[in-house]
Write a protein that holds these residues in place. Structure first.
Motif, PDB file in Angstrom:
ATOM      1  N   ALA A  81       0.817  -1.213   0.000  1.00 20.16           N
ATOM      2  CA  ALA A  81       0.000   0.000   0.000  1.00 20.16           C
ATOM      3  C   ALA A  81       0.851   1.263   0.000  1.00 20.16           C
ATOM      4  N   ASP A  82       2.024   1.209   0.628  1.00 15.36           N
ATOM      5  CA  ASP A  82       2.843   2.416   0.753  1.00 15.36           C
ATOM      6  C   ASP A  82       4.310   2.041   0.926  1.00 15.36           C
ATOM      7  N   GLN A  83       5.148   3.065   1.035  1.00  9.76           N
ATOM      8  CA  GLN A  83       6.583   2.832   1.146  1.00  9.76           C
ATOM      9  C   GLN A  83       6.935   2.099   2.435  1.00  9.76           C
ATOM     10  N   ALA A  84       6.200   2.352   3.503  1.00 12.44           N
ATOM     11  CA  ALA A  84       6.471   1.666   4.768  1.00 12.44           C
ATOM     12  C   ALA A  84       6.306   0.154   4.608  1.00 12.44           C
ATOM     13  N   GLU A  85       5.272  -0.274   3.885  1.00 11.97           N
ATOM     14  CA  GLU A  85       5.088  -1.712   3.641  1.00 11.97           C
ATOM     15  C   GLU A  85       6.210  -2.265   2.771  1.00 11.97           C
ATOM     16  N   ILE A  86       6.582  -1.525   1.737  1.00 11.50           N
ATOM     17  CA  ILE A  86       7.690  -1.973   0.886  1.00 11.50           C
ATOM     18  C   ILE A  86       8.936  -2.161   1.737  1.00 11.50           C
ATOM     19  N   ASP A  87       9.249  -1.155   2.544  1.00  9.49           N
ATOM     20  CA  ASP A  87      10.448  -1.221   3.393  1.00  9.49           C
ATOM     21  C   ASP A  87      10.375  -2.414   4.340  1.00  9.49           C
ATOM     22  N   TYR A  88       9.233  -2.641   4.974  1.00 12.68           N
ATOM     23  CA  TYR A  88       9.065  -3.741   5.924  1.00 12.68           C
ATOM     24  C   TYR A  88       9.303  -5.091   5.252  1.00 12.68           C
ATOM     25  N   TYR A  89       8.573  -5.364   4.162  1.00 15.90           N
ATOM     26  CA  TYR A  89       8.701  -6.679   3.520  1.00 15.90           C
ATOM     27  C   TYR A  89      10.064  -6.863   2.892  1.00 15.90           C
ATOM     28  N   TRP A  90      10.627  -5.807   2.338  1.00 16.52           N
ATOM     29  CA  TRP A  90      11.965  -5.900   1.744  1.00 16.52           C
ATOM     30  C   TRP A  90      12.991  -6.280   2.814  1.00 16.52           C
ATOM     31  N   GLU A  91      12.930  -5.597   3.947  1.00 20.68           N
ATOM     32  CA  GLU A  91      13.885  -5.859   5.026  1.00 20.68           C
ATOM     33  C   GLU A  91      13.729  -7.290   5.559  1.00 20.68           C
ATOM     34  N   LYS A  92      12.499  -7.680   5.866  1.00 22.28           N
ATOM     35  CA  LYS A  92      12.260  -8.999   6.455  1.00 22.28           C
ATOM     36  C   LYS A  92      12.625 -10.131   5.493  1.00 22.28           C
ATOM     37  N   LEU A  93      12.166 -10.038   4.246  1.00 24.67           N
ATOM     38  CA  LEU A  93      12.343 -11.154   3.315  1.00 24.67           C
ATOM     39  C   LEU A  93      13.749 -11.224   2.725  1.00 24.67           C
ATOM     40  N   SER A  94      14.438 -10.097   2.616  1.00 31.05           N
ATOM     41  CA  SER A  94      15.790 -10.131   2.035  1.00 31.05           C
ATOM     42  C   SER A  94      16.852 -10.508   3.060  1.00 31.05           C
ATOM     43  N   GLU A  95      16.509 -10.447   4.349  1.00 26.61           N
ATOM     44  CA  GLU A  95      17.492 -10.778   5.392  1.00 26.61           C
ATOM     45  C   GLU A  95      17.976 -12.222   5.219  1.00 26.61           C
ATOM     46  N   GLY A  96      19.264 -12.365   4.984  1.00 26.12           N
ATOM     47  CA  GLY A  96      19.837 -13.691   4.767  1.00 26.12           C
ATOM     48  C   GLY A  96      19.630 -14.193   3.351  1.00 26.12           C
ATOM     49  N   GLY A  97      19.008 -13.364   2.524  1.00 27.61           N
ATOM     50  CA  GLY A  97      18.739 -13.739   1.135  1.00 27.61           C
ATOM     51  C   GLY A  97      19.573 -12.908   0.179  1.00 27.61           C
ATOM     52  N   GLU A  98      18.947 -12.544  -0.934  1.00 24.63           N
ATOM     53  CA  GLU A  98      19.675 -11.842  -1.984  1.00 24.63           C
ATOM     54  C   GLU A  98      18.764 -10.820  -2.650  1.00 24.63           C
ATOM     55  N   GLU A  99      19.200  -9.556  -2.668  1.00 22.39           N
ATOM     56  CA  GLU A  99      18.441  -8.506  -3.327  1.00 22.39           C
ATOM     57  C   GLU A  99      18.649  -8.598  -4.830  1.00 22.39           C
ATOM     58  N   GLY A 100      17.578  -8.389  -5.569  1.00 16.20           N
ATOM     59  CA  GLY A 100      17.657  -8.393  -7.018  1.00 16.20           C
ATOM     60  C   GLY A 100      17.173  -7.073  -7.577  1.00 16.20           C
ATOM     61  N   PRO A 101      17.104  -6.962  -8.887  1.00 17.13           N
ATOM     62  CA  PRO A 101      16.660  -5.716  -9.511  1.00 17.13           C
ATOM     63  C   PRO A 101      15.132  -5.582  -9.522  1.00 17.13           C
ATOM     64  N   LYS A 106      15.360 -12.703  -3.396  1.00 14.08           N
ATOM     65  CA  LYS A 106      15.260 -14.109  -2.994  1.00 14.08           C
ATOM     66  C   LYS A 106      15.418 -14.140  -1.489  1.00 14.08           C
ATOM     67  N   ASP A 107      14.528 -14.865  -0.819  1.00 14.63           N
ATOM     68  CA  ASP A 107      14.658 -14.964   0.626  1.00 14.63           C
ATOM     69  C   ASP A 107      15.726 -15.994   0.985  1.00 14.63           C
ATOM     70  N   ARG A 108      15.937 -16.198   2.258  1.00 15.81           N
ATOM     71  CA  ARG A 108      16.995 -17.106   2.727  1.00 15.81           C
ATOM     72  C   ARG A 108      16.791 -18.554   2.291  1.00 15.81           C
ATOM     73  N   TYR A 109      15.592 -18.882   1.806  1.00 13.06           N
ATOM     74  CA  TYR A 109      15.306 -20.243   1.345  1.00 13.06           C
ATOM     75  C   TYR A 109      15.365 -20.354  -0.181  1.00 13.06           C
ATOM     76  N   GLY A 110      15.653 -19.247  -0.843  1.00 14.09           N
ATOM     77  CA  GLY A 110      15.759 -19.243  -2.291  1.00 14.09           C
ATOM     78  C   GLY A 110      14.467 -18.933  -3.025  1.00 14.09           C
ATOM     79  N   LEU A 111      13.384 -18.665  -2.285  1.00 13.88           N
ATOM     80  CA  LEU A 111      12.092 -18.340  -2.893  1.00 13.88           C
ATOM     81  C   LEU A 111      12.099 -16.887  -3.352  1.00 13.88           C
ATOM     82  N   SER A 112      11.628 -16.632  -4.576  1.00 12.92           N
ATOM     83  CA  SER A 112      11.625 -15.284  -5.140  1.00 12.92           C
ATOM     84  C   SER A 112      10.342 -14.534  -4.802  1.00 12.92           C
TER      85      SER A 112
END
Length: 157
Positions: A81-101, A106-112
């Motif tokens: 809905a907003d930038q705060a949600e983007i920031d939240y999910y990006w931070e949580k799901l990318s932790e231990g994973g891999e940021e892409g373009p 990809k999260d820590r389990y390899g799920l995109s």
């Protein structure tokens, strides 16, 4: 229409992954865990499946072994809905994973995942195609998407 349930194949981390996803998304829970029996093929007593719900959507994690892994051919999009949600999910799901373009990670389990603003569809479908193209060009230069920067790019003349 019958319910469609995504089944996610893990080596042995199905329960761990389900617990992680349930901790990230609101209104989520693990409903059931099943275990391998003596007949296998997994070791008796180890987790076979985890039935879980992420904000109303059913999922099943299967500990099937190392034969199959995730790739970008399948991803889950989160319309934020907003930038705060983007920031939240990006931070949580990318932790231990891999940021892409372009909002992909990809999260820590390899799920995109695609962490995108709900407003992205509106920007891309703008009747003024030059606005849409400017927003798209800006998106291609980003990892985590920035709604304000996308709108500013669209509005450049």
């Amino acid at each position: 229409m019958p319910r469609i349930t995504p089944n996610l194949w893990f080596d042995t981390q199905g329960r761990e992954a389900a617990e992680f996803y349930v901790s990230v998304f609101p209104n989520s829970k693990i409903r059931n865990v099943s275990y391998y029996g003596e007949e296998g093929p997994g070791k008796a007593g180890t987790v076979l499946t985890v039935d879980f719900v992420l904000d109303g959507q059913d999922y099943l994690a299967i500990n099937g072994g190392p034969q199959f892994t995730f790739d970008e051919a399948v991803s889950f999009a989160i319309d934020c809905a907003d930038q705060a949600e983007i920031d939240y999910y990006w931070e949580k799901l990318s932790e231990g994973g891999e940021e892409g373009p372009c909002g992909w990670l990809k999260d820590r389990y390899g799920l995109s995942w695609q962490v995108v603003p709900a407003a992205m569809a509106e920007l891309m479908a703008d009747p003024d195609q030059s606005r849409a193209q400017r927003a798209m060009k800006a998106m291609f230069g980003m990892k985590k998407l920035d709604i304000a920067a996308l709108r500013a790019a669209a509005d450049e003349a």
